[in-house]
Design a protein around this motif. Sequence first.
Motif, PDB file in Angstrom:
ATOM      1  N   ARG A  86     -24.353  11.901  12.974  1.00  0.00           N
ATOM      2  CA  ARG A  86     -25.796  11.943  12.788  1.00  0.00           C
ATOM      3  C   ARG A  86     -26.203  13.242  12.067  1.00  0.00           C
ATOM      4  N   GLY A  87     -27.177  13.080  11.224  1.00  0.00           N
ATOM      5  CA  GLY A  87     -27.688  14.230  10.439  1.00  0.00           C
ATOM      6  C   GLY A  87     -28.821  13.761   9.520  1.00  0.00           C
ATOM      7  N   GLU A  88     -28.863  14.284   8.276  1.00  0.00           N
ATOM      8  CA  GLU A  88     -29.859  13.827   7.306  1.00  0.00           C
ATOM      9  C   GLU A  88     -29.319  14.024   5.903  1.00  0.00           C
ATOM     10  N   ASN A  89     -30.033  13.394   4.980  1.00  0.00           N
ATOM     11  CA  ASN A  89     -29.691  13.446   3.556  1.00  0.00           C
ATOM     12  C   ASN A  89     -28.371  12.727   3.266  1.00  0.00           C
ATOM     13  N   PHE A  90     -28.102  11.695   4.090  1.00  0.00           N
ATOM     14  CA  PHE A  90     -26.910  10.903   3.821  1.00  0.00           C
ATOM     15  C   PHE A  90     -27.219   9.821   2.777  1.00  0.00           C
ATOM     16  N   GLY A  91     -28.492   9.775   2.340  1.00  0.00           N
ATOM     17  CA  GLY A  91     -28.894   8.816   1.338  1.00  0.00           C
ATOM     18  C   GLY A  91     -29.859   7.817   1.885  1.00  0.00           C
ATOM     19  N   ALA A  92     -30.924   7.573   1.127  1.00  0.00           N
ATOM     20  CA  ALA A  92     -31.910   6.585   1.541  1.00  0.00           C
ATOM     21  C   ALA A  92     -31.395   5.177   1.291  1.00  0.00           C
ATOM     22  N   PHE A  93     -30.325   5.108   0.581  1.00  0.00           N
ATOM     23  CA  PHE A  93     -29.641   3.835   0.357  1.00  0.00           C
ATOM     24  C   PHE A  93     -28.161   4.143   0.278  1.00  0.00           C
ATOM     25  N   ASP A  94     -27.345   3.112   0.330  1.00  0.00           N
ATOM     26  CA  ASP A  94     -25.890   3.290   0.406  1.00  0.00           C
ATOM     27  C   ASP A  94     -25.367   3.767  -0.924  1.00  0.00           C
ATOM     28  N   THR A  95     -24.962   5.006  -0.948  1.00  0.00           N
ATOM     29  CA  THR A  95     -24.338   5.584  -2.137  1.00  0.00           C
ATOM     30  C   THR A  95     -22.861   5.841  -1.899  1.00  0.00           C
ATOM     31  N   THR A  96     -22.278   5.085  -0.910  1.00  0.00           N
ATOM     32  CA  THR A  96     -20.854   5.219  -0.535  1.00  0.00           C
ATOM     33  C   THR A  96     -20.497   6.646  -0.216  1.00  0.00           C
TER      34      THR A  96
END
Length: 709
Positions: free
Chosen positions: A645-655
């Motif tokens: 868990r965290g943030e800035n993992f992408g608002a959509f799946d960017t692999t």
Amino acid sequence: PADFSGGGGELNLTDSLLAKGATFYYRILGSNTAGEGAASDTVFEMSIDRASVVTVREVNISGELQLNFTWSPPDDTGNGPGAAPPRPLLGYTVYVSSLTTGVVVPPSPIAFSVNLPWGAGNFTATAPTMVQGVRYAITVESHNSAGTSPLSDPVRETAILRPLAPVADSTAPTNPNEITYRWYKGADTGATGTAWQLLSYQIEMSDFGDFSSSLFVFDARWLYGSEINAGSFYSFIQANLTIGTTYYFRAFATNEAGRSPASATLQQICIELPKAPRNFRVVVSAPLELTVTFDKPLSTGTGDQSFAISRYILELVVNNASSFDLSPFPNDGCYQGKVPPCSLTGDSPFDLGVLGSSGITFNPSCPNLLDPAAKCTRWPGNMDPSESFTMRLHSLTKASSYYFRVMAQNQAGISLASDIVTEDGVDLPSPPLSFDLNLEGSNTFRLDWLMPSDTGVGGQSRPILYYIVQLIASEDSTTLTFFDTNNVAQTNLTTATLVDGEGGVTILLGTRYWCRAIAVNDAGRGEASNLDTNGPTFTSVLPGSAPARGGGVVTIGGTNFGTSTAILVVRIGGADCMSLGVQTAQTSLLCTTPPGVSGLASVYISVAGLDLIQQSAFRYDSPIIFSVSPSTVQGIAGGQTLTVRGENFGAFDTTPLVSLSARGRAGCAQTRWVSDSTVLCTVPFRELGAPQNSTLVVRVGAEESAQGG
């Protein structure tokens, strides 16, 4: 009694040494042997001597080739001085002979005598015995019964003719209401040539050409001796005449022989001073150049423009309106040191009389502001110099004030000066400052600029006449659309508007234009301002980063953003702003960032179809790990699922990729994106060995999180 004898013929008896003036009586008695006869009649006679010298009164010229000689009888006509009655004379003899001291010496001596009766008192010698220019000596003697008297002392005089007519030279107005008549002596003043002294001149003036009604006859007998004979020419001045009237003049010369024929008749119209030249103007015509213009006076001397103006006098002083004493254009129209002296022929740059092409006379010092090599002036070749005049003065000093006045001159003198006209040395204005082109709406440009720092005289005091706006569709285009902003308010900030379809202006959407302004003053067009364009420019985005999930609010700074979002498109990282607003017209936008991928992103701005892409101008925040669960994994076989868990993992799946540090940054057996805040990691197999502590790293694109977990 005297006895004498004789016979037959005539008998005579002479008495001598008698008393002068005594009268003696005589009679004769004859005798013979028979005695004396009767006495004869008594006769008597006075005892006299020769007369004394004749008394000469004068000799004078009594006409052409006439010498009149007068005398008085001798004091003693023979019977004593003052005797009464005097002894009558028998007659006179006058002797005339030429001398060698006259104006003319005859080739052979001239001599003659004339016998005159006893009662004569004068004698006139005339042609042909008299010859023009010959000087004669005249003597006289008297005769009585006793003989001839001694000759009188000679008197001398020259035989002359009347003088030839004087030579009329000129008539000229020499002052207002005044005419001066000039003449020369004739070729012969009486004695051949001009050596003989004239007695006087007589001048006649009339307003009729035939002198049928003379206004006056002026006998110049106040000219005597050397005065009337020494000069090469003579002048007569008549004042208080009537303006516009034509007067006629002629001259006569007189000597002792009479009055000459009349000279040729000269005429002159009486004039007054001309009026001042009209419409005197001085205007700025080019950088540091002034043009002086004026027109012929309404009255040139006779109440109209019919009389000739001899020249115009232009005066100039610099930075001093109080006195024209230092004007380089002096009243006499000639400049100091000119060789030869001014002739007003118009044939040289600084000798511009009406006989030449200009009608102006002035000094070349100008004062050190006109270039003699460039002739200081430029004159229209087809201009009538008697009507209107134009002169240009160049190479002036910037911001100096030049004061002018002009006068007209005719033969009567110089007119009153025109009003003083002043103008400055004006240079071209400097470029307008801070030129700014902005789009308002979809088809309107708003232009703003500041007044030039130098409007022509070193500051901003010289008015700007108007501005020229140049609009071009290519930065190196030579085709310009001109837009003159007339009736410019002399304020520091100037604003103008260009509207598509108005005033010849065309504004096409999606076309980039460049625009600039040029200030115009009396001297001409100055240099152009800076070029500005209608396309957007980018200066900043603040803050420079935002979470990858989007929704951050950033301020984009630049220019030419317009005033409405209707013509705006703004994208970050290729995606449109979630919301867009104009914070400050033209220069500041508010953008709600769209979701993106961690790392650098471009900023795209489009204003009315004009695009701007600023690469790497913005950054989406890097991924951040808050927690990993479970925190402990048993065994080495792997296969367990870790929730990161965290943030800035992408608002959509960017692999995104998750790797474990303890395993040499080996990636998870499988990474699965769940959301911007959650990714799942399947733990990979590990070698048998002691338990290991490991941290995780999340990589999204080129960005990695810090190690965590």
